[in-house]
Design an enzyme around this catalytic site. Structure first.
Site, PDB file in Angstrom:
ATOM      1  N   ILE A  87       0.935  -1.175   0.123  1.00 28.49           N
ATOM      2  CA  ILE A  87      -0.008  -0.081   0.029  1.00 28.49           C
ATOM      3  C   ILE A  87       0.631   1.172  -0.007  1.00 28.49           C
ATOM      4  O   ILE A  87       1.774   1.211   0.746  1.00 28.49           O
ATOM      5  CB  ILE A  87      -1.017   0.057   1.254  1.00 28.49           C
ATOM      6  CG1 ILE A  87      -1.470  -1.259   1.327  1.00 28.49           C
ATOM      7  CG2 ILE A  87      -1.877   1.016   1.275  1.00 28.49           C
ATOM      8  CD1 ILE A  87      -2.207  -1.494   2.605  1.00 28.49           C
ATOM      9  N   CYS A  88       0.476   2.172  -0.888  1.00 31.38           N
ATOM     10  CA  CYS A  88       1.390   3.288  -0.742  1.00 31.38           C
ATOM     11  C   CYS A  88       0.514   4.510   0.073  1.00 31.38           C
ATOM     12  O   CYS A  88      -0.605   5.085  -0.539  1.00 31.38           O
ATOM     13  CB  CYS A  88       1.477   3.941  -2.281  1.00 31.38           C
ATOM     14  SG  CYS A  88       2.230   5.824  -2.376  1.00 31.38           S
ATOM     15  N   LEU A  89       0.835   4.599   1.154  1.00 30.68           N
ATOM     16  CA  LEU A  89       0.098   5.521   2.037  1.00 30.68           C
ATOM     17  C   LEU A  89       1.327   6.156   2.980  1.00 30.68           C
ATOM     18  O   LEU A  89       2.123   5.776   3.587  1.00 30.68           O
ATOM     19  CB  LEU A  89      -0.881   4.615   2.969  1.00 30.68           C
ATOM     20  CG  LEU A  89      -1.779   5.156   3.877  1.00 30.68           C
ATOM     21  CD1 LEU A  89      -2.654   6.222   3.166  1.00 30.68           C
ATOM     22  CD2 LEU A  89      -2.447   4.350   4.633  1.00 30.68           C
TER      23      LEU A  89
END
Ligand SMILES: [Zn+2]
Ligand SMILES: [Zn+2]
Ligand SMILES: [Zn+2]
Ligand SMILES: [Zn+2]
Ligand SMILES: [Zn+2]
Ligand SMILES: [Zn+2]
Lengths: 153, 582
Positions: A87-89
């Site tokens: 996840i790109c967070l």
């Protein structure tokens, strides 16, 4: 390392079980209290609506100084989530604060499902599709949700 | 994880406590932490607020020398990233198995003519801290803020005092503080007021829950920045330690609260931390960011040197550190006249880059269709015979088909004139030409580089010869010409070396032809001088030899000057055209 869980993790786990967040469940693994089985329901009015997405969450040794490691186990078509479920967070990276919790992380992921951000993509191909033809991308996301997050459960 | 370069000051000498520095002491409400008057370490003047007697730099190195060593290592690998221009890819090509640090060591004592106009100062580690303190005090005499706020503001403006002053008085101050991630000291801080009113005896007993560890603490054990986010002291300690030790952050650590970008001030760091190793690392990180952000400062890139150069203005000029190392103030490389910093950087990158060679290999080799051995094409003929003695199969380079049906001449291949085959051939030729051009410059560059490395050896052998000649009726002063000759030789080699980086990017025009003539002239003269020094010095014909060597090195000096003057003139008058854009 002591086998004793830090108060913080104990309390967080307790609270997660006692006051669950709507649409999110997180259960510690029977053999490893730092490993959580997570389920996030696709938010309504998003292409993921109706789907139940499995994730794994692991608290590293440095937690809470370092962020938890989270990954989607269910295949999902989303510009900020790659094929491996990573996840790109920002809060899982440089914007992590030790004052954040498992609960806040999972809420942020749920919010990410409602508001994909193709400008900060992890999967370029998906992000591109999202920008070029959003309707088509949403259609694909719905199909994937049906195929992987509804039927198989 | 971001690795930052750090610079160690392993030997901060103690210095007299300057009473003027008193202003600089940071005030901390927390009376638990008294200023330690005995502690006259530079850093403590600056960082203040620690009653930790164990803590002075000198004590700490006794305490545990490991961190300084570790810091040194990381400094060397980050501050001088380009110093290894003896790239691995070149090693294979030019047979040079070089080790860059040796070179910089051997070049350290070189006398390069320094521009008298270019004023600079060499600062030792403690002088750097002192200078930082002065900068802050200087600005503070006008702004009258706390030193830690001033430092953060200065850092925000890359230590450009004028810019800070301008923004401070002309702009929106609230915005300025916001952008620098500081809580404005002029804004009434509502949070602070509530806490101070709470600071009654009864509230001191009240327990607060730390949002990080979820434990209960009395107010005394909670701490926070101006932004008001409070966490327990052990959590702060752990947070800061992780940031400093694991992430190498110094100047840019923000509050531990989510979405709070207020920067942690020195006072808080030094008060909250206990471990002297972490404190020292923090101080090094702060000094390092002071030097690195400052356009008018540069670390000396020599290994094991912790000095910095402070210049009066920014320019590509040679500077000489107290350790003897001479380098370019603008880019930190060895002094590289006549090539400009940017082109040199590009050249070094090119030399470090493997792709050039691998492209050529891709374009010029194919696998034998039968046994898969790699075969290099090295002539115009497409009739290939596999070099694998066990295979020896014959095939056509163009279509990779067996040779037999092609008949006896190469042009019989029916694919040869097809467009794609032609294109492939052109591309091969082009890439081969480009590579050969590159190798031409590169080999010469590396050759001088290599010779320079042998300088120490040459100096030693010349010293022997000087002694020998002194035993044959020559006075000490009379044999000094040899020392001078070696110096000129090395100076010329260094110049020549960089002329190849310059020439590689040069487009051919009338001036580039003049330049190449100058270069060739100097090159021949230098090789002759080198030959004399290596072979022809004997005590038998001492007088004659002296004359010959002197004539030659004077000629070299003169040719070097002509070459450099011409290139400089070209810079002024725009003679130079380049093969590619920067
Ligand atoms: Zn705490
Ligand atoms: Zn804060
Ligand atoms: Zn030095
Ligand atoms: Zn330079
Ligand atoms: Zn073969
Ligand atoms: Zn053929």
């Amino acid at each position: 390392m002591s086998n004793l869980l830090p108060t913080r993790i104990l309390k967080e786990t307790q609270r997660l079980m006692q006051e669950p967040v709507p649409g999110i469940s997180a259960t510690p693994d029977e053999s490893n209290a730092k490993y959580f089985h997570v389920m996030i329901l696709g938010p309504s009015e998003s292409p993921y609506e109706g789907g139940a997405f499995k994730l794994e969450l692991f608290l590293p040794e440095e937690y809470p100084m370092a962020p938890p490691k989270v990954r989607f186990m269910t295949k999902i078509y989303h510009p900020n989530i790659d094929k491996l479920g990573r996840i790109c967070l920002d809060i899982l990276k440089d914007k992590w604060s030790p004052a954040l919790q498992i609960r806040t992380v999972l809420l942020s992921i749920q919010a990410l499902l409602s508001a994909p951000n193709p400008d900060d993509p992890l999967d370029n191909q998906v992000a591109n599709q999202w920008k070029v033809n959003e309707a088509e991308a949403i259609k694909t996301a719905k199909e994937w949700t049906k195929k992987y997050a509804i039927d198989s459960n | 994880m971001e690795k930052r370069s750090t610079k160690a000051s392993s030997n901060d000498p103690k210095h007299k406590h300057d009473p003027d520095d008193e202003d600089f002491y940071l005030n901390n409400d927390d009376d638990e932490y008294d200023d330690d008057e005995d502690d006259d370490n530079d850093y403590d003047d600056y960082m203040d607020d620690t009653d930790d007697l164990e803590y002075t730099s000198s004590n700490a190195s006794k305490y545990d020398p490991t961190p300084s060593v570790e810091i040194f290592t990381s400094q060397n690998s980050t501050v001088t990233p380009n110093s290894s221009y003896a790239s691995t890819s070149l090693k294979n090509l030019s047979q040079s198995t070089t080790n860059q640090p040796d070179l910089s060591k051997s070049l350290t004592k070189r006398n390069i003519e320094l521009d008298e106009e270019f004023k600079y100062e060499v600062l030792s580690p403690d002088k750097i801290v002192q200078y930082m303190t002065e900068c802050i005090a200087d600005v503070n005499s006008v702004l009258e803020l706390t030193p830690t706020i001033t430092r953060t503001l200065l850092h925000h403006f890359k230590w450009d005092k004028e810019k800070l002053m301008e923004r401070f008085y002309d702009g929106d101050q609230d915005r300025l503080f916001r952008e620098a991630h500081i809580v404005s000291p002029f804004r009434p801080n509502t949070y602070k007021r509530t806490t101070s009113s709470q600071s009654t005896r009864s509230s001191r007993l009240k327990e607060f829950c730390c949002e990080i560890c979820f434990m209960q603490y009395t107010e005394d054990n909670m701490s926070g920045l101006e932004c008001g986010h409070k966490f327990c002291k052990p959590c702060w300690r752990e947070y800061l330690t992780t940031k400093i030790m694991d992430e190498g952050m110094g100047q840019t650590i923000s509050c531990a609260a989510h979405k709070c970008d207020i920067l942690v001030d020195d006072t808080s760091v030094m008060t909250l931390l206990q471990d002297p190793i972490v404190k020292i690392k923090y101080q090094h990180l702060i000094t390092n960011s002071f030097v690195e952000c400052n356009r008018l400062m540069r670390w000396c890139p020599a290994p094991n040197c912790s000095n910095a150069i402070k210049a009066q203005y920014f320019d590509a000029q040679p500077v000489k550190c107290d350790c003897g190392h001479v380098f370019c103030f603008s880019c930190g490389e060895l002094w590289h006249d006549p090539v400009k910093c940017k082109w040199l950087k590009k050249w070094i990158k090119k030399c470090d880059d493997d792709s050039e060679t691998s492209n050529w290999i891709a374009a010029n080799t194919k696998e034998c269709p039968k046994c898969q051995v790699t075969i290099e094409k090295n002539g115009g003929c497409n009739h290939m015979i596999c070099k694998n003695q066990a295979c020896r199969s014959e095939f056509c380079w163009v279509c990779l088909g067996p040779w037999e049906p092609h008949g006896s001449s190469w042009y019989n291949c029916n694919r040869f004139n097809e467009d794609d085959a032609k294109k492939a051939r052109d591309a091969q030729e082009k890439s081969r030409h480009a590579l050969q051009r590159y190798l031409h410059y590169c080999n010469r560059y590396m050759n001088h580089h290599q010779s320079l490395k042998l300088e120490q050896k040459l100096t030693a052998s010349i010293r022997e010869k000087m002694e020998e000649m002194q035993q044959h009726n020559m006075s000490w002063i009379e044999v000094q010409f040899l020392r001078k000759a070696v110096e000129v030789l090395c100076q010329c080699r260094q110049t020549l070396m960089y002329t190849y980086a310059f020439a590689f990017y040069l487009k051919r025009n009338n001036h580039s032809i003049i330049f190449e003539d100058n270069q060739a002239d100097l090159e021949i003269a230098v090789e002759k001088l080198s030959g004399y020094l290596e072979r022809e010095i004997t005590s038998d014909n001492a007088v004659e030899t002296k004359q010959k060597v002197q004539d030659k090195y004077r000629y070299c000096e003169q040719r070097r000057k002509v070459l450099l003057d011409h290139v400089h003139e070209g810079y002024d008058k725009d003679y130079w055209e380049y093969q590619e854009d920067l």
